[in-house]
Design a protein around this motif. Structure first.
Motif, mmCIF file in Angstrom:
data_model
loop_
_atom_site.group_PDB
_atom_site.id
_atom_site.type_symbol
_atom_site.label_atom_id
_atom_site.label_comp_id
_atom_site.label_asym_id
_atom_site.label_seq_id
_atom_site.Cartn_x
_atom_site.Cartn_y
_atom_site.Cartn_z
ATOM 1 N N LYS A 1 0.830 -1.213 0.000
ATOM 2 C CA LYS A 1 0.000 0.000 0.000
ATOM 3 C C LYS A 1 0.857 1.253 0.000
ATOM 4 O O LYS A 1 0.413 2.316 -0.440
ATOM 5 N N SER A 2 2.076 1.157 0.506
ATOM 6 C CA SER A 2 3.029 2.270 0.463
ATOM 7 C C SER A 2 4.433 1.688 0.523
ATOM 8 O O SER A 2 4.623 0.520 0.886
ATOM 9 N N VAL A 3 5.422 2.491 0.154
ATOM 10 C CA VAL A 3 6.808 2.026 0.180
ATOM 11 C C VAL A 3 7.205 1.638 1.600
ATOM 12 O O VAL A 3 7.938 0.658 1.817
ATOM 13 N N GLU A 4 6.705 2.394 2.590
ATOM 14 C CA GLU A 4 7.036 2.111 3.983
ATOM 15 C C GLU A 4 6.479 0.763 4.440
ATOM 16 O O GLU A 4 6.985 0.172 5.391
ATOM 17 N N GLN A 5 5.455 0.267 3.776
ATOM 18 C CA GLN A 5 4.815 -0.983 4.188
ATOM 19 C C GLN A 5 5.313 -2.194 3.403
ATOM 20 O O GLN A 5 4.819 -3.295 3.598
ATOM 21 N N HIS A 6 6.305 -2.005 2.535
ATOM 22 C CA HIS A 6 6.657 -3.109 1.649
ATOM 23 C C HIS A 6 7.295 -4.277 2.402
ATOM 24 O O HIS A 6 7.082 -5.436 2.053
ATOM 25 N N GLU A 7 8.070 -4.004 3.460
ATOM 26 C CA GLU A 7 8.680 -5.097 4.215
ATOM 27 C C GLU A 7 7.615 -5.906 4.962
ATOM 28 O O GLU A 7 7.646 -7.135 4.957
ATOM 29 N N SER A 8 6.676 -5.203 5.614
ATOM 30 C CA SER A 8 5.617 -5.918 6.322
ATOM 31 C C SER A 8 4.719 -6.670 5.336
ATOM 32 O O SER A 8 4.264 -7.782 5.622
ATOM 33 N N CYS A 9 4.482 -6.071 4.159
ATOM 34 C CA CYS A 9 3.699 -6.751 3.122
ATOM 35 C C CYS A 9 4.401 -8.043 2.695
ATOM 36 O O CYS A 9 3.764 -9.100 2.571
ATOM 37 N N LYS A 10 5.710 -7.990 2.520
ATOM 38 C CA LYS A 10 6.470 -9.171 2.108
ATOM 39 C C LYS A 10 6.375 -10.277 3.166
ATOM 40 O O LYS A 10 6.179 -11.453 2.842
ATOM 41 N N HIS A 11 6.510 -9.903 4.440
ATOM 42 C CA HIS A 11 6.410 -10.894 5.520
ATOM 43 C C HIS A 11 5.013 -11.517 5.564
ATOM 44 O O HIS A 11 4.872 -12.726 5.776
ATOM 45 N N GLU A 12 3.991 -10.694 5.369
ATOM 46 C CA GLU A 12 2.615 -11.210 5.401
ATOM 47 C C GLU A 12 2.353 -12.178 4.244
ATOM 48 O O GLU A 12 1.653 -13.190 4.414
ATOM 49 N N VAL A 13 2.921 -11.876 3.078
ATOM 50 C CA VAL A 13 2.760 -12.766 1.922
ATOM 51 C C VAL A 13 3.399 -14.115 2.214
ATOM 52 O O VAL A 13 2.794 -15.181 1.979
ATOM 53 N N ARG A 14 4.637 -14.114 2.734
ATOM 54 C CA ARG A 14 5.316 -15.380 3.030
ATOM 55 C C ARG A 14 4.577 -16.169 4.112
ATOM 56 O O ARG A 14 4.500 -17.402 4.055
ATOM 57 N N ALA A 15 4.027 -15.440 5.104
ATOM 58 C CA ALA A 15 3.293 -16.124 6.171
ATOM 59 C C ALA A 15 2.029 -16.783 5.626
ATOM 60 O O ALA A 15 1.724 -17.941 5.948
ATOM 61 N N ALA A 16 1.295 -16.075 4.771
ATOM 62 C CA ALA A 16 0.052 -16.629 4.218
ATOM 63 C C ALA A 16 0.340 -17.821 3.309
ATOM 64 O O ALA A 16 -0.318 -18.868 3.400
ATOM 65 N N LEU A 17 1.341 -17.693 2.445
ATOM 66 C CA LEU A 17 1.671 -18.795 1.541
ATOM 67 C C LEU A 17 2.270 -19.973 2.301
ATOM 68 O O LEU A 17 2.045 -21.140 1.950
ATOM 69 N N GLY A 18 3.043 -19.667 3.364
ATOM 70 C CA GLY A 18 3.589 -20.742 4.185
ATOM 71 C C GLY A 18 2.494 -21.546 4.856
ATOM 72 O O GLY A 18 2.582 -22.782 4.954
#
Length: 419
Positions: free
Chosen positions: A237-254
């Motif tokens: 949603k923003s550049v500042e949120q890209h790290e948390s977005c990446k972690h959430e994606v890996r958690a959901a796919l995991g």
């Protein structure tokens, strides 16, 4: 002595030593030009690379499927992982810091032909946000929408080079293109664009169709299944949120595929945000280094100011003695030498800024190479350089001015120039 008389004396003095004054002004002006041009070149490189990076997609993360390298949930390492249709909804629900999460399915061996020519292009299917995520600007017609996707309509959006090859010299919009003999109506053509990177080829050489049609006519091949796809495209949603977005994606796919979210081999991600930040740090470092070189040049120019003032004190010792004998106070002598140094600094700074911005404007009129936006001067850099120049000039003139003000009039009247 009024200010106008003082300025007149200063100008006459500088003109009487015009060669030395010119060389000093040239050195200082060159320092200003160097700082502005070097920082402008660094900014042009950064901006050009940023623009080119956005042709792949703005702040996009490409999530590839991989193979586990860690054991998790009793399963062995080395297990292949393939993304499936339910993963899209899971990521959208469990990754609040992500704006988009859409699938992409591709086929390389689709035979494409029109009534005028044939070729082999990569065919890719996705959802309508794909256009925004991947920066696909419409040159003619339109991109497919949600209704096209839901109904699985056989519609095609062509890359600019694909359109030229399949429909040479013609407007392809409204025409049929046959993909493995399935008739697809061309609804749009992409505007020409340049890319500096890609994970599957240049967009100008692709054919884009709705995901529903792609899933039906060109499903994933073994070892994939009719519900698997190639990549998951995610944007924060923003550049500042890209790290948390990446972690959430890996958690959901995991969770969906029973692998450890820390296992980057199972879920490799090409993070263009991180790549852009690394490049920005590199170009910022370049600007600091280049700026430091310019500052050193200014310091050398300051030494030139001090040298000119020292020589002026020596050559005008007798004149200073006469003025002091006639009653000129020390602060008047001090002020004159300060004004001379400041005048040199102001003129040199103005000339340097004018030349630097003039060079930038002229260079920017020329055709620029790819990935370079031209010479982009930064006003803060110019103002900082002038501020440094003024400070250096004042400090450089301090010692000569004090020395001139402290000259003993009797000793000065006995002084012979050149002695």
């Amino acid at each position: 002595m009024v200010l106008t008389d003082l300025i007149g004396d200063v100008l006459r003095t500088l003109w009487s030593h015009k060669l030395r004054t010119f060389l000093t002004m040239f050195g200082i002006a060159w320092g200003i030009v160097s700082i502005v041009l070097m920082v402008a070149a660094g900014e042009g490189l950064r901006k050009g690379q940023e623009v080119q990076a956005q042709t792949l997609g703005k702040d996009v993360m490409i999530v590839f499927h991989g193979r586990t390298s860690l054991q998790a949930g009793g399963t062995r390492a080395g297990r292949a992982v393939h993304w499936e249709d339910p993963d899209v909804a899971a990521v959208q629900a469990e990754a609040p810091d992500c704006q988009y999460a859409i699938p992409e399915l591709e086929q390389e061996d689709v035979r494409a032909h029109s009534n005028f020519n044939n070729a082999a292009f990569l065919v890719t299917g996705s959802l309508p946000p794909f256009q925004d995520i991947r920066s696909l600007t419409v040159g003619q017609g339109r991109f497919y929408d949600w209704d096209d996707t839901r109904e699985g309509r056989r519609l095609a959006f062509l890359g600019s080079d694909a359109a030229k090859q399949l429909f040479p010299g013609r407007n392809p919009v409204g025409e049929n293109v046959y993909l493995n003999d399935f008739p697809y109506v061309v609804i749009g053509v992409m505007a020409k664009k340049k890319q500096d990177s890609s994970y599957d080829g240049w967009d100008v050489n692709k054919i884009f169709i709705p995901f529903g049609a792609m899933r039906r006519d060109f499903p994933d091949k073994p070892p994939g299944t009719p519900t698997t796809f190639d990549e998951l495209l995610v944007t924060p949603k923003s550049v500042e949120q890209h790290e948390s977005c990446k972690h959430e994606v890996r958690a959901a796919l995991g969770r969906m595929h029973n692998f450890d979210p820390r296992d980057k081999e199972a879920c490799p991600i090409w993070d263009t945000v991180q790549e852009a930040q690394a490049f920005r740090q590199m170009t910022d470092g370049m600007k600091y280094v280049l700026g430091a070189v310019g500052v050193v040049t200014l310091l050398l120019g300051g030494l030139g100011v001090m040298n000119v003032m020292m020589v002026a004190v020596r050559e005008r010792t007798r004149e200073i003695g006469v003025r002091k004998a006639l009653g000129a106070p020390a602060h008047t002598i001090l002020r004159q030498f300060f004004l001379e140094a400041l005048l040199i600094a102001v003129l040199s700074g103005g000339i340097g800024l004018g030349v630097a911005y003039g060079i930038c404007s002229l260079v920017d009129l020329l055709p620029m190479p790819d990935f370079f936006a031209g010479l982009l001067p930064i006003w803060k850099t110019g103002l900082l350089a002038c501020g440094l120049l003024g400070g250096i000039a004042v400090l450089s003139a301090l010692y000569p001015a004090r020395k001139a003000a402290s000259v003993d009039p009797i000793e000065a009247l006995r002084f012979e120039a050149g002695g």
